[in-house]
Structures are given as structure tokens and as C-alpha cells.
Design a protein around this motif. Structure first.
Motif, PDB file in Angstrom:
ATOM      1  N   ALA A 117       0.944  -1.305  -0.054  1.00 37.85           N
ATOM      2  CA  ALA A 117      -0.209   0.005   0.070  1.00 37.85           C
ATOM      3  C   ALA A 117       0.974   1.130  -0.105  1.00 37.85           C
ATOM      4  O   ALA A 117       0.621   2.249  -0.812  1.00 37.85           O
ATOM      5  N   ALA A 118       1.933   1.238   0.861  1.00 36.08           N
ATOM      6  CA  ALA A 118       3.004   2.490   0.811  1.00 36.08           C
ATOM      7  C   ALA A 118       3.587   2.659  -0.519  1.00 36.08           C
ATOM      8  O   ALA A 118       3.528   3.666  -0.701  1.00 36.08           O
ATOM      9  N   GLU A 119       3.714   1.611  -1.173  1.00 31.61           N
ATOM     10  CA  GLU A 119       4.592   1.565  -2.512  1.00 31.61           C
ATOM     11  C   GLU A 119       3.661   2.286  -3.499  1.00 31.61           C
ATOM     12  O   GLU A 119       3.949   3.054  -4.386  1.00 31.61           O
ATOM     13  N   ARG A 120       2.330   1.989  -3.621  1.00 25.81           N
ATOM     14  CA  ARG A 120       1.379   2.557  -4.323  1.00 25.81           C
ATOM     15  C   ARG A 120       1.172   3.860  -4.137  1.00 25.81           C
ATOM     16  O   ARG A 120       0.918   4.707  -5.141  1.00 25.81           O
ATOM     17  N   TYR A 121       1.282   4.564  -2.979  1.00 25.61           N
ATOM     18  CA  TYR A 121       0.957   5.772  -2.607  1.00 25.61           C
ATOM     19  C   TYR A 121       2.417   6.698  -2.597  1.00 25.61           C
ATOM     20  O   TYR A 121       2.534   7.584  -2.171  1.00 25.61           O
ATOM     21  N   GLY A 122       3.411   5.768  -2.917  1.00 26.78           N
ATOM     22  CA  GLY A 122       4.885   6.253  -2.730  1.00 26.78           C
ATOM     23  C   GLY A 122       5.118   7.510  -3.580  1.00 26.78           C
ATOM     24  O   GLY A 122       6.142   8.592  -3.068  1.00 26.78           O
ATOM     25  N   ASP A 123       4.596   7.906  -4.723  1.00 26.80           N
ATOM     26  CA  ASP A 123       4.690   8.906  -5.378  1.00 26.80           C
ATOM     27  C   ASP A 123       4.025  10.269  -5.252  1.00 26.80           C
ATOM     28  O   ASP A 123       4.313  11.219  -5.734  1.00 26.80           O
ATOM     29  N   GLN A 124       3.476  10.049  -4.183  1.00 16.60           N
ATOM     30  CA  GLN A 124       2.445  11.270  -3.563  1.00 16.60           C
ATOM     31  C   GLN A 124       2.917  11.864  -2.541  1.00 16.60           C
ATOM     32  O   GLN A 124       3.685  11.582  -1.954  1.00 16.60           O
TER      33      GLN A 124
END
Length: 262
Positions: free
Chosen positions: A255-262
Motif C-alpha cells: 500500500a505504501a509503494e502504491r502511494y509512494g509517488d504522492q
């Protein structure tokens, strides 16, 4: 020759006090929230209930009935629910066509319906009964049954069978003889909310020095509780068992990787 039972037999009249009727309304309200299929029998039951409630309460019940009526029709689920309920009430086996979550095929089973339950964990209704194929008590999600037929074969409910007691080992509906202790540590920010509810019959709560708490429960399977743990986000840490801790940590990392670019 014999007289066939009604497909939907009526029960004798029952008189309720105001508090009893309100309790039934609350039970129906929970059922509505934890079952997302359109069920006309719930609508009909609530409509009848309004006839004995004061106007102040009956208006809320009417509102719920209208909301339910707007849900898309689910003729398959309605037919399955009616057949299984009749088999449960008359102690007759039902033949079902079922597709499990991990299979692309539909399988036929002969089941003695012992118990029907609803679970908030999966927003679904479940049939618990003895399946001839497995030769043991098994759980079937009723939303996955594509067809059901009532048979003439009768069954005897085992004298030692207790549906609610059987599910005490489950976080939702996944029961079993072997149990695993799950130990969870909650952050101080969510501890008061944790303490407000009894989450499981086996739970034990311990206070932590930082204002948090530790919750211990024993469950037959960890799949259902894993989803519940994830709902708390960073407010909950799995201490035991190691396998569950790794599974939750992996989900949170992804989940953190999915939101990592934000």
C-alpha cells in the motif's frame, strides 16, 4: 399421498412489547447493513413491523424499507434463500450448485442445513451444514450458490450441534477445532475505541504503559481477522503469530509503494 408443505408457511401471530419490537427492528437494521443482496423478505418483515410501532419509529422503518426496495433485484439469491430456509425449518436436505472463490467450476453438493448466519466481515449470508461430499460440517456463502433445490430426504440435527457455539472459534464464519492465538498492540490514539466493544468471545485486554493496549484472541483462521487488522492502519500492530504479522506487513508495504509517488 401426503399434503406438501407450503413454500412459505405463515407463523402464528406474536405480540411484542414496544422494547421487543424495537429490538427486532435493530436486529433487522444490522442484517440490512451486513447483507448487500436485495432480500424481499427483509422488506416484507420490516413493513409488517411498522404496523405495531409508534409513528415516531415507524417512519424510520418505512424509510429503510424504501431504501431496500431500491436495490437491484437478486432473483437467484432470493430463490436460494427461500429454499435453504425451508430446508432448515423442515429438516430436509437441499441440493445446491456452488462456485467457491478459488474455482472456475460450479459443483453440486447435497447439504443438510444446520444453521444460517450473517457475517459483517464479508457482508454476506452463510449456510452451515453437513455436506455429503466432504462428509463433515461445511460453510457455504449463499451469494455463491447459483441454484438450490429442496429434496425429500430428511435429516436429524446432531444433539450436540450448537451453531452459535461452533462459530465462537471464528472471527467471522471460518470455524475449526484448532485455534491460533492472535496478539495485537493498539496505539493510544485508538485504544479507547478498542475498549468500547467486545470484539470476540475469547478476547483479553491488557493496558500498556504508553496508554495503548494489547488485545488477545483465539481464532480458528486468521484470514478474516487480517482484513479487520488492516482497517486500523498504523494504529494496530500484529505481535503474534509471526505468519499473520508478515502478511499484514506485506500488505502495508504494498500500500505504501502504491502511494509512494504522492
Amino acid at each position: 399421498w401426503k399434503i406438501a408443505p407450503e413454500a412459505n408457511p405463515s407463523l402464528p401471530p406474536v405480540r411484542f412489547t414496544l422494547n421487543e419490537a424495537a429490538a427486532i427492528y435493530l436486529a433487522a437494521r444490522l442484517l440490512v447493513r451486513y447483507s448487500d443482496e436485495h432480500n424481499p423478505y427483509i422488506v416484507q418483515a420490516l413493513t409488517k413491523l411498522t404496523g405495531v410501532l409508534p409513528d415516531a419509529i415507524a417512519g424510520h422503518v418505512h424509510s429503510i424499507s424504501r431504501s431496500l426496495s431500491r436495490r437491484p433485484d437478486a432473483p437467484t439469491f432470493t430463490q436460494v434463500f427461500a429454499v435453504v430456509t425451508l430446508g432448515w425449518a423442515t429438516r430436509r436436505k437441499v441440493r445446491i450448485w456452488y462456485q467457491s472463490s478459488g474455482s472456475q467450476n460450479v459443483h453440486e453438493y447435497l447439504v443438510a442445513p444446520y444453521f444460517i448466519d450473517v457475517s459483517g466481515a464479508g457482508y454476506a449470508t452463510y449456510l452451515v451444514g453437513h455436506a455429503t461430499y466432504f462428509d463433515k460440517v461445511h460453510t457455504f456463502k449463499m451469494e455463491r450458490i447459483s441454484r438450490a433445490e429442496l429434496t425429500e430426504e430428511e435429516f436429524e440435527l446432531p444433539v450436540d450441534f450448537d451453531g452459535p457455539a461452533l462459530l465462537e472459534s471464528a472471527w467471522g464464519v471460518m470455524f475449526g477445532e484448532q485455534q491460533t492465538e492472535v496478539v495485537l498492540r493498539f496505539a493510544p490514539a485508538v485504544t479507547r475505541r478498542v475498549k468500547e466493544s467486545v470484539w470476540h468471545p475469547t478476547q483479553v485486554l491488557e493496558d500498556c504503559e504508553d496508554g495503548g493496549c494489547i488485545l488477545r484472541v483465539r481464532v480458528a483462521h486468521t484470514l478474516e481477522i487480517r482484513h479487520w487488522v488492516l482497517q486500523w492502519g498504523a494504529g494496530c500492530e500484529v505481535l503474534e503469530p509471526p505468519e499473520l504479522r508478515e502478511e499484514v506487513a506485506g500488505e502495508l508495504r504494498r500500500a505504501a509503494e502504491r502511494y509512494g509517488d504522492q
